[in-house]
Design an enzyme around this catalytic site. Sequence first.
Site, short mmCIF file in Angstrom:
data_model
loop_
_atom_site.label_atom_id
_atom_site.label_comp_id
_atom_site.label_asym_id
_atom_site.label_seq_id
_atom_site.Cartn_x
_atom_site.Cartn_y
_atom_site.Cartn_z
N SER A 144 102.76 61.05 51.15
CA SER A 144 103.40 62.30 51.56
C SER A 144 104.83 62.30 51.04
O SER A 144 105.40 61.22 50.79
CB SER A 144 103.43 62.38 53.09
OG SER A 144 104.34 63.37 53.53
N TYR A 157 104.74 59.00 61.69
CA TYR A 157 104.16 59.49 60.42
C TYR A 157 105.02 59.03 59.25
O TYR A 157 104.50 58.51 58.25
CB TYR A 157 104.07 61.02 60.48
CG TYR A 157 103.36 61.65 59.31
CD1 TYR A 157 101.98 61.57 59.19
CD2 TYR A 157 104.07 62.35 58.33
CE1 TYR A 157 101.32 62.16 58.11
CE2 TYR A 157 103.42 62.94 57.25
CZ TYR A 157 102.04 62.85 57.15
OH TYR A 157 101.39 63.44 56.08
P1 NAI Z 1 93.40 67.55 57.60
O1 NAI Z 1 93.77 67.30 59.02
O2 NAI Z 1 93.02 68.92 57.18
O3 NAI Z 1 92.24 66.54 57.16
C1 NAI Z 1 92.30 65.19 57.48
C2 NAI Z 1 90.93 64.61 57.32
O4 NAI Z 1 90.96 63.23 57.70
C3 NAI Z 1 89.89 65.27 58.20
O5 NAI Z 1 88.70 65.39 57.45
C4 NAI Z 1 89.70 64.29 59.34
O6 NAI Z 1 88.44 64.38 59.94
C5 NAI Z 1 89.89 62.98 58.62
N1 NAI Z 1 90.26 61.86 59.47
C6 NAI Z 1 91.30 61.78 60.33
N2 NAI Z 1 91.30 60.58 60.94
C7 NAI Z 1 90.24 59.89 60.44
C8 NAI Z 1 89.73 58.59 60.66
N3 NAI Z 1 90.30 57.75 61.54
N4 NAI Z 1 88.62 58.19 59.98
C9 NAI Z 1 88.04 59.03 59.08
N5 NAI Z 1 88.49 60.27 58.82
C10 NAI Z 1 89.58 60.69 59.50
O7 NAI Z 1 94.64 67.03 56.74
P2 NAI Z 1 95.05 67.28 55.21
O8 NAI Z 1 96.17 68.21 55.20
O9 NAI Z 1 93.88 67.55 54.39
O10 NAI Z 1 95.66 65.83 54.90
C11 NAI Z 1 94.97 64.85 54.16
C12 NAI Z 1 95.96 63.76 53.80
O11 NAI Z 1 97.08 64.33 53.12
C13 NAI Z 1 96.55 63.02 55.02
O12 NAI Z 1 96.69 61.65 54.70
C14 NAI Z 1 97.92 63.66 55.18
O13 NAI Z 1 98.86 62.81 55.79
C15 NAI Z 1 98.28 63.94 53.72
N6 NAI Z 1 99.29 64.98 53.55
C16 NAI Z 1 99.02 66.29 53.89
C17 NAI Z 1 100.00 67.24 53.71
C18 NAI Z 1 99.79 68.67 54.03
O14 NAI Z 1 100.77 69.45 54.00
N7 NAI Z 1 98.59 69.15 54.34
C19 NAI Z 1 101.33 66.89 53.18
C20 NAI Z 1 101.49 65.49 52.88
C21 NAI Z 1 100.49 64.58 53.06
#
Ligand code: NAI
Length: 256
Positions: A144, A157
């Site tokens: 991130s 985080y």
């Molecule tokens: P999201 O919340 O839409 O998706 C996260 C996914 O991870 C979901 O499919 C969820 O079920 C899964 N997940 C969560 N905990 C889990 C676990 N313990 N075991 C297996 N699966 C698990 O989030 P998003 O936005 O798609 O984020 C994905 C990655 O990108 C994360 O690592 C987040 O920190 C990173 N990120 C996102 C940003 C954003 O603005 N959306 C910005 C910077 C980083």
Amino acid sequence: MARFTGRSVLVTGSSQGIGAACARRFAKEGANVVINGRKESEETKALLAELQAMGQRCVFVAADVGTAAAAATLVAQAVEAIGVLDVLVNNAGVERSSDFWDTTEEDYDLVMDTNVKGPFFVTQAFVKHCRAAARKGAVVNMSSVHEELAFPHFASYCASKGAMRMLTRDLANELAPLGIRINNVAPGAIATPINRHLMDTPELLRPLQAKIPLGRLGQADEVAALVAFLASEEAAYVTGSTYFVDGGLSVSYSEQ
Ligand code: NAI
């Protein structure tokens, strides 16, 4: 362009958001894809059907990546289902917001277990697989902008993504002799379910957009494009670094 024909990819946390976009991108480019989430859901079933319709072998493996045992089982089940793994995308991640002095041990553990311990042990299992199969590999971690930028009220985080920066730099050295590359992708503000509250609250969204030089949130498939590049042979000389996909957020200049 089919850069991943004949190759197999595991994307953790891919039921929605950036992980799902990565899964789609890899399948479109010819890869067999293992998607993952804590449990099977309507979303994972629909995504799997969509990926399989592209003609590749795609499976879902349920696992909470936050324990070493589950991480090892995830990789073993993925290999069993699909034969071999060439690429690992450590995407699963969570965030919890609170004043620092009110942060609970439960929330701290959830964030650190999912965002750091998960990638650590899933990568360990992936590397053991590559060594046993005598294959090269590529790892892309979803970090991130907050591996570098402060984000008050999200201390756990920020600590987790800062840890990913150093983990990647360290492992690049240890894994290079095995032919395994590892890099971080650092998204800025991306329009995914994790940011639903932000997107639904104009008084939060407007000032953020004003800080982003490109003036908008990013899309999940814009992140997936960078992930695919780093995982591909086009990035054969790239390891140990972080690549930002943030509309310029991390270098934005304010006269205030
Ligand atoms: P999201 O919340 O839409 O998706 C996260 C996914 O991870 C979901 O499919 C969820 O079920 C899964 N997940 C969560 N905990 C889990 C676990 N313990 N075991 C297996 N699966 C698990 O989030 P998003 O936005 O798609 O984020 C994905 C990655 O990108 C994360 O690592 C987040 O920190 C990173 N990120 C996102 C940003 C954003 O603005 N959306 C910005 C910077 C980083």
